[in-house]
Design an enzyme around this catalytic site. Structure first.
Site, PDB file in Angstrom:
ATOM      1  N   ARG A  21     -12.296  94.503   3.453  1.00 44.87           N
ATOM      2  CA  ARG A  21     -13.186  95.088   2.438  1.00 44.87           C
ATOM      3  C   ARG A  21     -13.536  96.562   2.703  1.00 44.87           C
ATOM      4  NH1 ARG A  21     -17.499  91.097   6.204  1.00 44.87           N
ATOM      5  NH2 ARG A  21     -15.738  91.047   7.395  1.00 44.87           N
ATOM      6  N   THR A  86     -11.606  84.762  14.348  1.00 42.87           N
ATOM      7  CA  THR A  86     -12.144  85.347  15.556  1.00 42.87           C
ATOM      8  C   THR A  86     -11.861  84.685  16.846  1.00 42.87           C
ATOM      9  OG1 THR A  86     -14.269  85.029  15.106  1.00 42.87           O
ATOM     10  CG2 THR A  86     -13.741  87.189  14.751  1.00 42.87           C
ATOM     11  N   ASP A 111     -14.755  96.688  15.478  1.00 42.21           N
ATOM     12  CA  ASP A 111     -15.510  97.386  14.612  1.00 42.21           C
ATOM     13  C   ASP A 111     -16.676  97.564  14.638  1.00 42.21           C
ATOM     14  OD1 ASP A 111     -16.328  94.906  14.085  1.00 42.21           O
ATOM     15  OD2 ASP A 111     -15.928  94.683  12.093  1.00 42.21           O
ATOM     16  N   TYR A 372       2.272 137.203  12.627  1.00 45.37           N
ATOM     17  CA  TYR A 372       2.544 136.010  13.143  1.00 45.37           C
ATOM     18  C   TYR A 372       3.220 136.206  14.374  1.00 45.37           C
ATOM     19  CZ  TYR A 372       5.417 131.860  14.351  1.00 45.37           C
ATOM     20  OH  TYR A 372       5.806 130.998  14.957  1.00 45.37           O
TER      21      TYR A 372
HETATM   22  C1  UD1 Z   1     -18.385  88.850  12.868  1.00 50.24           C
HETATM   23  C2  UD1 Z   1     -19.169  87.622  13.372  1.00 50.24           C
HETATM   24  C3  UD1 Z   1     -20.507  87.642  13.097  1.00 50.24           C
HETATM   25  C4  UD1 Z   1     -21.165  88.787  13.562  1.00 50.24           C
HETATM   26  C5  UD1 Z   1     -20.283  90.100  13.213  1.00 50.24           C
HETATM   27  C6  UD1 Z   1     -20.923  91.279  14.170  1.00 50.24           C
HETATM   28  C7  UD1 Z   1     -17.282  85.875  13.487  1.00 50.24           C
HETATM   29  C8  UD1 Z   1     -16.976  84.655  12.786  1.00 50.24           C
HETATM   30  N1  UD1 Z   1     -18.421  86.224  12.748  1.00 50.24           N
HETATM   31  O1  UD1 Z   1     -18.578  88.991  11.462  1.00 50.24           O
HETATM   32  O2  UD1 Z   1     -21.129  86.249  13.546  1.00 50.24           O
HETATM   33  O3  UD1 Z   1     -22.597  88.965  13.150  1.00 50.24           O
HETATM   34  O4  UD1 Z   1     -18.823  89.835  13.558  1.00 50.24           O
HETATM   35  O5  UD1 Z   1     -20.280  92.340  13.519  1.00 50.24           O
HETATM   36  O6  UD1 Z   1     -16.795  86.181  14.281  1.00 50.24           O
HETATM   37  N2  UD1 Z   1     -10.626  89.768  14.099  1.00 50.24           N
HETATM   38  C9  UD1 Z   1      -9.130  89.559  14.502  1.00 50.24           C
HETATM   39  N3  UD1 Z   1      -8.640  88.516  13.923  1.00 50.24           N
HETATM   40  C10 UD1 Z   1      -9.081  87.960  12.863  1.00 50.24           C
HETATM   41  C11 UD1 Z   1     -10.096  88.023  12.385  1.00 50.24           C
HETATM   42  C12 UD1 Z   1     -11.028  89.161  12.891  1.00 50.24           C
HETATM   43  O7  UD1 Z   1      -8.889  90.382  15.508  1.00 50.24           O
HETATM   44  O8  UD1 Z   1      -8.312  86.769  12.528  1.00 50.24           O
HETATM   45  C13 UD1 Z   1     -11.291  90.850  14.626  1.00 50.24           C
HETATM   46  C14 UD1 Z   1     -11.798  92.110  13.488  1.00 50.24           C
HETATM   47  O9  UD1 Z   1     -10.665  93.157  13.499  1.00 50.24           O
HETATM   48  C15 UD1 Z   1     -12.979  92.683  13.999  1.00 50.24           C
HETATM   49  C16 UD1 Z   1     -13.720  91.544  14.485  1.00 50.24           C
HETATM   50  O10 UD1 Z   1     -12.358  90.430  14.899  1.00 50.24           O
HETATM   51  O11 UD1 Z   1     -12.808  93.766  14.896  1.00 50.24           O
HETATM   52  C17 UD1 Z   1     -14.761  90.594  13.836  1.00 50.24           C
HETATM   53  O12 UD1 Z   1     -14.086  90.492  12.476  1.00 50.24           O
HETATM   54  P1  UD1 Z   1     -14.977  90.775  10.937  1.00 50.24           P
HETATM   55  O13 UD1 Z   1     -14.015  90.016  10.087  1.00 50.24           O
HETATM   56  O14 UD1 Z   1     -15.065  92.023  10.950  1.00 50.24           O
HETATM   57  O15 UD1 Z   1     -16.203  89.731  11.213  1.00 50.24           O
HETATM   58  P2  UD1 Z   1     -17.532  89.863  10.677  1.00 50.24           P
HETATM   59  O16 UD1 Z   1     -17.364  89.372   9.117  1.00 50.24           O
HETATM   60  O17 UD1 Z   1     -17.961  91.332  10.826  1.00 50.24           O
HETATM   61 MG    MG Z   2     -17.208  92.912  11.266  1.00 50.52          MG
END
Ligand code: UD1
Ligand code: MG
Length: 460
Positions: A21, A86, A111, A372
């Site tokens: 995104r 996650t 993040d 310099y």
């Molecule tokens: C996630 C949560 C959501 C919460 C939000 C808070 C899930 C499914 N959703 O959504 O409930 O409200 O964070 O900010 O957990 N990441 C990995 N590996 C992966 C996918 C993601 O390490 O395979 C890491 C990303 O780098 C990030 C974090 O996990 O730091 C969250 O992933 P992101 O895709 O930002 O989830 P959100 O849609 O923000």
């Molecule tokens: Mg996020």
């Protein structure tokens, strides 16, 4: 004081996501917030909790992440080969921890840069007090649309992502922060999390349902302010985070007696310290590990990175200072470039269009214009004439220039390094100095002036 049980606190930070995104080739967690990669922010919060071990989960971005960040606490890396969500990432993060026998695993997102140690502490205390197997940190969002909703009902609690939520669930404003506390013994639950069909990912949030079904104690704790949970998923979120961070940082400095001409137009890393009665003009960047003393003035367009500015120093307009030290009461700029490993002594003056690199200027040294000075040591009281150049590079190697106390260097002098000028010596303007000058000597190396009377009139 740490949270109960912090002797065995393990942290897992999720940072492997693709960050699609952001629409960027830079991994999301490396996007800078006030000049510092986003991922370093939650690490600073975790550092305050003094965890036993901290694991950073990285993915295809692993190499870039390792190279770009300066973790403030010891971290280990775990690689999540494919970004399968996650829950899968948490599992990858637990791998290097091996078989844990006791303790709490705190899972956070890379993040969520504004999260504070205070809130994490409160959350861990609540988790420990309740004796939960799994706890979720929640908050109330004005606009919940980019977060998972906390759906409570019938003693049950679930986290439902926006995509999977019913219209009714979408109205819920209590949302998941992405922070979890998990006791070590129920960790095997993680294995049971099913592949989420809609998104083709393993949702870490299913952990809650799985734990509940297994009869474990699960709790959701609402702690902290919405602002600190701002999850950065897009560039728009990043700008919002930057705005919040800037306001908080400036407010803290104002509280401590720092003056700003226009607080909306300064960029200050939150780890920078500034002494009281220092005045900061607009469009100033104070980045990295920078410390500014008391009673200093920093004029517009200055960028200072990883440097120390001691009390009462003045940094004039459009000056760049990197990894250097500016002594008490010294003046630098306008339009000066102070490159890494330079030290400007107390009360010294570095004027316009002067570049320093690995230059040590003693107390009261004056280098006012167009010079310099590289790989050079200038003892106290040296006067550097306009246009002086240290010729430090022979095309292959860098060589030092060493100048004794109270030396007077005439304008437009070239010092061909390696070369030493003894204390108290004089160098005539326009000289090219290729050999050492003894103390208190005069060195001049230019052809004597020839004057032919009437020459110009005849030529016309
Ligand atoms: C996630 C949560 C959501 C919460 C939000 C808070 C899930 C499914 N959703 O959504 O409930 O409200 O964070 O900010 O957990 N990441 C990995 N590996 C992966 C996918 C993601 O390490 O395979 C890491 C990303 O780098 C990030 C974090 O996990 O730091 C969250 O992933 P992101 O895709 O930002 O989830 P959100 O849609 O923000
Ligand atoms: Mg996020």
């Amino acid at each position: 004081m740490g949270p109960p049980g912090d002797r065995s606190l393990f942290c897992v930070v999720l940072a492997a996501g693709l960050g699609t995104r952001m629409k960027s080739s830079l991994p999301k967690v490396l996007h800078p917030l006030m000049g510092r990669p986003m991922l370093e922010y939650p690490l600073h919060a975790l550092k305050a909790l003094r965890p036993k071990r901290t694991v950073l989960v990285v993915g295809v971005n692993g190499r870039a992440v390792r190279e770009a960040i300066r973790p403030p606490l010891p971290v280990e890396y775990a690689t999540q080969g494919r970004q399968l969500g996650t829950a899968h990432a948490v599992r990858a993060g637990l791998e290097p921890l091996g078989a844990l026998r006791a303790g709490t695993v705190l899972v956070t997102n890379g993040d969520t840069p504004l999260i504070t140690a205070g809130t994490l502490r409160k959350f861990l205390s609540a988790h420990a007090r309740a004796g939960n197997a799994v706890s979720v940190l929640s908050f109330t969002a004005r606009d919940p649309s980019s977060y998972g909703r906390i759906v409570r009902g019938g003693g049950d609690v679930r986290i439902v992502e926006q995509k999977d939520a019913t219209p009714k669930e979408r109205n819920i404003r209590e949302v998941n922060s992405g922070v979890y506390a998990i006791e070590v013994h129920p960790l095997p639950f993680l294995e049971k999390i099913k592949h989420n069909r809609k998104k083709g990912e393993y949702y870490r949030t299913d952990l809650v349902s799985v734990a509940l079904r297994a009869g474990a104690r699960v709790g959701v704790f609402r702690r902290g302010e919405e602002e600190e949970f701002l999850g950065v998923n897009s560039r728009k979120d990043l700008l919002r985070a930057q705005g919040v961070l800037r306001e908080k940082t400036v407010a803290r400095h104002v509280e401590k007696g720092v003056a700003f001409m226009d607080p909306g137009a300064v960029y200050i890393d939150p780890l920078v310290s500034i002494g009281s009665d220092t005045l900061i003009y607009p469009n100033v960047y104070l980045m990295g590990d920078t410390r500014v003393g008391r009673g200093c003035t920093v004029y517009p367009n200055a960028r200072i990175t990883d440097s120390v500015i001691r009390d009462r120093a003045v940094v004039k307009d459009s000056t760049v200072i990197e990894k250097s030290v500016v002594g008490a009461g010294a003046q630098v700029g306008p339009f000066a470039h102070v490159r890494p490993e330079s030290r400007i002594g107390e009360g010294a003056r570095v004027g316009n269009f002067v570049e320093l690199k690995k230059a040590v200027l003693g107390k009261g040294v004056k280098a006012g214009h167009l010079s310099y000075l590289g790989d050079a040591v200038l003892s106290p009281g040296v006067n550097v004439g306009a246009g002086t150049i240290t010729c430090n590079y022979d095309g292959r190697k860098k060589h030092p220039t060493v100048i004794g106390a109270e030396v007077f260097i005439g304008s437009d002098t070239q010092l061909v390094a390696p070369v030493r000028v003894g204390k108290g010596a004089y160098i005539g303007a326009g000289s090219t100095i290729t050999r050492d000058v003894p103390p208190f000597a005069l060195a001049v190396s230019r052809t004597a002036q020839k004057t032919i009377p009437g020459w110009a009139r005849k030529k016309r």
